[in-house]
Design a protein around this motif. Sequence first.
Motif, PDB file in Angstrom:
ATOM      1  N   SER A 118     -10.269  37.894 -12.964  1.00  0.00           N
ATOM      2  CA  SER A 118      -9.491  38.189 -14.162  1.00  0.00           C
ATOM      3  C   SER A 118      -8.304  39.072 -13.790  1.00  0.00           C
ATOM      4  O   SER A 118      -8.222  39.614 -12.682  1.00  0.00           O
ATOM      5  CB  SER A 118     -10.376  38.889 -15.201  1.00  0.00           C
ATOM      6  N   ALA A 119      -7.398  39.237 -14.743  1.00  0.00           N
ATOM      7  CA  ALA A 119      -6.158  39.975 -14.467  1.00  0.00           C
ATOM      8  C   ALA A 119      -6.412  41.434 -14.121  1.00  0.00           C
ATOM      9  O   ALA A 119      -5.573  42.077 -13.482  1.00  0.00           O
ATOM     10  CB  ALA A 119      -5.225  39.877 -15.673  1.00  0.00           C
ATOM     11  N   ASP A 120      -7.585  41.959 -14.522  1.00  0.00           N
ATOM     12  CA  ASP A 120      -7.841  43.374 -14.264  1.00  0.00           C
ATOM     13  C   ASP A 120      -8.689  43.606 -13.013  1.00  0.00           C
ATOM     14  O   ASP A 120      -9.130  44.713 -12.758  1.00  0.00           O
ATOM     15  CB  ASP A 120      -8.494  44.042 -15.482  1.00  0.00           C
ATOM     16  N   ILE A 121      -8.908  42.557 -12.223  1.00  0.00           N
ATOM     17  CA  ILE A 121      -9.599  42.723 -10.939  1.00  0.00           C
ATOM     18  C   ILE A 121      -8.551  42.856  -9.839  1.00  0.00           C
ATOM     19  O   ILE A 121      -7.756  41.952  -9.601  1.00  0.00           O
ATOM     20  CB  ILE A 121     -10.522  41.517 -10.638  1.00  0.00           C
ATOM     21  N   ALA A 122      -8.539  44.007  -9.173  1.00  0.00           N
ATOM     22  CA  ALA A 122      -7.617  44.289  -8.056  1.00  0.00           C
ATOM     23  C   ALA A 122      -6.175  43.856  -8.355  1.00  0.00           C
ATOM     24  O   ALA A 122      -5.596  43.075  -7.596  1.00  0.00           O
ATOM     25  CB  ALA A 122      -8.119  43.633  -6.780  1.00  0.00           C
ATOM     26  N   PRO A 123      -5.561  44.354  -9.438  1.00  0.00           N
ATOM     27  CA  PRO A 123      -4.181  43.937  -9.741  1.00  0.00           C
ATOM     28  C   PRO A 123      -3.179  44.326  -8.657  1.00  0.00           C
ATOM     29  O   PRO A 123      -2.148  43.670  -8.508  1.00  0.00           O
ATOM     30  CB  PRO A 123      -3.881  44.651 -11.063  1.00  0.00           C
ATOM     31  N   ALA A 124      -3.469  45.369  -7.885  1.00  0.00           N
ATOM     32  CA  ALA A 124      -2.559  45.734  -6.793  1.00  0.00           C
ATOM     33  C   ALA A 124      -2.491  44.616  -5.761  1.00  0.00           C
ATOM     34  O   ALA A 124      -1.418  44.321  -5.221  1.00  0.00           O
ATOM     35  CB  ALA A 124      -3.021  47.033  -6.135  1.00  0.00           C
ATOM     36  N   ASP A 125      -3.625  43.976  -5.502  1.00  0.00           N
ATOM     37  CA  ASP A 125      -3.624  42.878  -4.535  1.00  0.00           C
ATOM     38  C   ASP A 125      -2.829  41.688  -5.059  1.00  0.00           C
ATOM     39  O   ASP A 125      -2.105  41.052  -4.306  1.00  0.00           O
ATOM     40  CB  ASP A 125      -5.051  42.440  -4.217  1.00  0.00           C
ATOM     41  N   ARG A 126      -2.993  41.382  -6.342  1.00  0.00           N
ATOM     42  CA  ARG A 126      -2.259  40.245  -6.906  1.00  0.00           C
ATOM     43  C   ARG A 126      -0.749  40.449  -6.730  1.00  0.00           C
ATOM     44  O   ARG A 126      -0.030  39.525  -6.363  1.00  0.00           O
ATOM     45  CB  ARG A 126      -2.604  40.093  -8.397  1.00  0.00           C
ATOM     46  N   ARG A 127      -0.283  41.635  -6.971  1.00  0.00           N
ATOM     47  CA  ARG A 127       1.151  41.928  -6.831  1.00  0.00           C
ATOM     48  C   ARG A 127       1.571  41.895  -5.364  1.00  0.00           C
ATOM     49  O   ARG A 127       2.578  41.279  -4.996  1.00  0.00           O
ATOM     50  CB  ARG A 127       1.413  43.316  -7.424  1.00  0.00           C
TER      51      ARG A 127
END
Length: 434
Positions: free
Chosen positions: A153-162
């Motif tokens: 989901s969007a709130d799992i490890a958002p730093a990694d997604r970016r």
Amino acid sequence: MDARSIIARLRRREVPTGDELRWFAQGLADQGVSDAQAGAFAMAVCMGSLGTEGRAALTLAMRDSGRVLEWKLDGPVLDKHSTGGVGDCVSLLLAPALAECGAFVPMISGRGLGHTGGTLDKLEAIPGVTTAVPQDRLHDLVAKAGCAIVGASADIAPADRRLYAIRDVTATVESLDLITASILSKKLAASPDALVLDVKVGSGAFMKSMDAAAALAQALTETAVAAGCKATAVISDMSQPLAPALGNAPEVAEVMKALTGEANGPLVTLSAALGGVVLASAGLAGDVQDGADRIAATLRDGRAAERFGRMIAAQGGPLRFAEAWARFLPEANVIREVGAPGPGYVAAIDGEALGLAVVALGGGRQVESDVIDPAVGLSRMVRLGDKVEKGLPLATIHAAREDAAQRAEAAVRRAITLAETPPDLPDLIRDRIG
């Protein structure tokens, strides 16, 4: 703290403190760090090394940039991660098999990347299945079915997604520190008690050499253990497709054959080996061999198939998929064999080329917005060492159109090398670390 001073430290080959890495990860997540600063950070890490402690600190910082899941279950939470290959559908076998052995398996998986297939895309080849599951519902799914395979989901490890998106466009993907932090920040956010890491090596893998695979396996296990998670890495061969099929529905068909006892090849062998490692780590088996035997037993007697059917139904799929799976999977418009150009032994298979051929058929994404055709791909693939005669099939193509099938046929012929003598066959499991 500020981004410039942290980047400057990295440029001087100094490792930032844990507090500095946490600050930067939070800035990635909440846009407090600009794209330019994120790119400079990635490049500075790529040009140096964070070391074991710095790598663990970055991993935890990226994990803690979002939600970390909590579980109230009557058994250990186990997980598995593969670094990516072709014909690699182990997750679909292993999740229900582990659940049958007393574990709970919330498997947060990904989509296809480059030439490698994605577990979520494979699962979504089954009509009705959804992998977009809110985190509050995920707990209920895992508690009831024992396992679930879902997307982050969007709130799992958002730093990694970016940071991952930045790395993709700044030529900083191939950094041991960043690869490790990217993989484990998402896996550790699921709070597993034990984790098994399947590090692939060979023509169909991202890691082409044993040295590169061993370095990644060591980094992953050291970092996971430093973060408080029991972890073991298995280095497995990817010099040929693991299953005799590539593509989403074709691979699901192979999974169902394995789950229902119709197939017993390398896919089953590796699934049992990986399961044995993580069951032993969690205390659900006396040792690795005992764990592997337990996994194999659930595949032989149909228990894992029944559990898989429960998971599919819980995620929106057909209620009786395990009993009548063949009638639910989509079929391609064009199905044709690729005949061998002459006699010989299969001496080499370019797995990456085969994976890209499936992408070109529509079984993967050229760009992020592409819609996947779940029916296309390859099946009945030959294996290394097989002896073939002229005209006998090297593979079967599943395509949407005749012209696409013709292009795939040419790609398959180029990817498979025949020789007069049989090759030396590689071991399926090359090493185990941790």
